[in-house]
Scaffold this motif. Structure first.
Motif, PDB file in Angstrom:
ATOM      1  N   GLU A  45     -45.403 -33.102  -5.149  1.00 45.59           N
ATOM      2  CA  GLU A  45     -46.575 -32.897  -6.020  1.00 45.59           C
ATOM      3  C   GLU A  45     -46.303 -32.270  -7.410  1.00 45.59           C
ATOM      4  O   GLU A  45     -45.590 -31.714  -7.897  1.00 45.59           O
ATOM      5  N   SER A  67     -51.813 -30.724  -9.450  1.00 47.77           N
ATOM      6  CA  SER A  67     -52.065 -29.672  -8.309  1.00 47.77           C
ATOM      7  C   SER A  67     -53.180 -28.616  -8.625  1.00 47.77           C
ATOM      8  O   SER A  67     -53.921 -28.168  -7.678  1.00 47.77           O
ATOM      9  N   ARG A  87     -56.871 -34.394  -5.473  1.00 46.48           N
ATOM     10  CA  ARG A  87     -55.593 -34.170  -4.646  1.00 46.48           C
ATOM     11  C   ARG A  87     -54.705 -35.559  -4.644  1.00 46.48           C
ATOM     12  O   ARG A  87     -55.263 -36.595  -4.914  1.00 46.48           O
ATOM     13  N   LEU A 124     -54.693 -36.622   2.293  1.00 48.14           N
ATOM     14  CA  LEU A 124     -55.485 -36.434   1.166  1.00 48.14           C
ATOM     15  C   LEU A 124     -56.936 -36.195   1.208  1.00 48.14           C
ATOM     16  O   LEU A 124     -57.731 -36.096   0.442  1.00 48.14           O
TER      17      LEU A 124
END
Length: 257
Positions: free
Chosen positions: A6, A11, A17, A59
């Motif tokens: 990520e 984030s 997401r 997700l």
């Protein structure tokens, strides 16, 4: 268990997401072990569907799949507002949406995945930037399509994911000539390593430069080398060097939650 990479900047965005998914955490086997999300590969279709479903669930997407396109190394960015069946995928190399719960993804196996978001506008994008697409303007087209949905480039955060590094990306002289013809300054992305006679191309460096020229809010690089990290990533070039029959594809995806 899925453990995608990520980007720190994405984030922290509220309502967004994302993940640069690795090859780990899926059900495929053999050359495709284990999270192969490439429906265009010769992997078992049921396994690919399960892998993509796991990504969508991770997700929090509304559907059991991630929206992708039939990638053709173009500069085409498409706006989508609903999941398109896999058998009817349009051609293109980037997707944007403001539809909540619709996960957008791009498939790569050395090319550069780029995920983008304007959290205030609730608009996200995903771009597949191989050298042809990056040179042709796929990143610029993605940002323009996001602006068409109400995004503002001064609010857009973008992150580059895993891609092949310059150390592993040997190319021919005609390749370098195409970039120099487009802009003489592109010569800085080509080097000839010591002891070699042919140039190497810095794809992640080039993509970061194109993103940096767009005036975005923030650009982040989260780009370990796909070729050099076999346990983590699929690589078309590595498979080609080994004369393997096929290769898997990892997925990078983003969604407005």
């Amino acid at each position: 268990m899925l453990t995608p990479l990520e980007a720190d900047s994405l984030s922290i965005l509220p309502g967004i997401r994302h993940g640069f998914f690795t090859r780990q955490g899926g059900v495929s086997s053999g050359l495709y072990a284990s999270l192969n999300c490439g429906a265009g590969s010769k992997d078992d279709a049921v396994s690919v569907s399960e892998n993509r479903s796991r990504v969508a669930q991770h997700l929090g997407a509304f559907a059991e799949d991630v929206q992708t396109v039939y990638q053709v190394h173009s500069a085409t960015a498409l706006v989508v507002d609903a999941l398109v069946p896999r058998e009817a995928l349009p051609e293109g190399d980037a997707l944007v949406t403001r539809t909540r719960g619709l996960a957008l993804g791009v498939l790569t196996a050395d090319c550069a995945p780029v995920l983008l978001a304007d959290a205030d506008a609730g608009v996200v994008g995903a771009a597949h930037a191989g050298w042809r697409g990056a040179l042709g303007g796929v990143l610029e087209a993605t940002v323009a399509a996001m602006e068409g949905l109400g995004a503002d480039r001064a609010r857009i955060f973008a992150a580059l994911g895993p891609t092949i590094s310059a150390r592993a990306y040997e190319i021919g002289p005609e390749f370098a000539a195409a970039f120099r013809d487009a802009d003489p300054d592109n010569a800085r992305f080509f080097t000839i390593p010591k002891g070699r006679s042919t140039p190497h191309f810095d794809l992640p460096g080039y993509v970061m430069a194109r993103l940096g020229a767009l005036g975005l809010k923030h650009v982040e690089r989260t780009a370990p080398c796909t070729y050099e990290n076999e346990s983590m990533f699929f690589s078309f070039r590595r498979a080609t060097h080994r004369k393997e029959a096929d290769y898997g594809r990892q997925i990078s995806a983003i969604v407005v939650a």
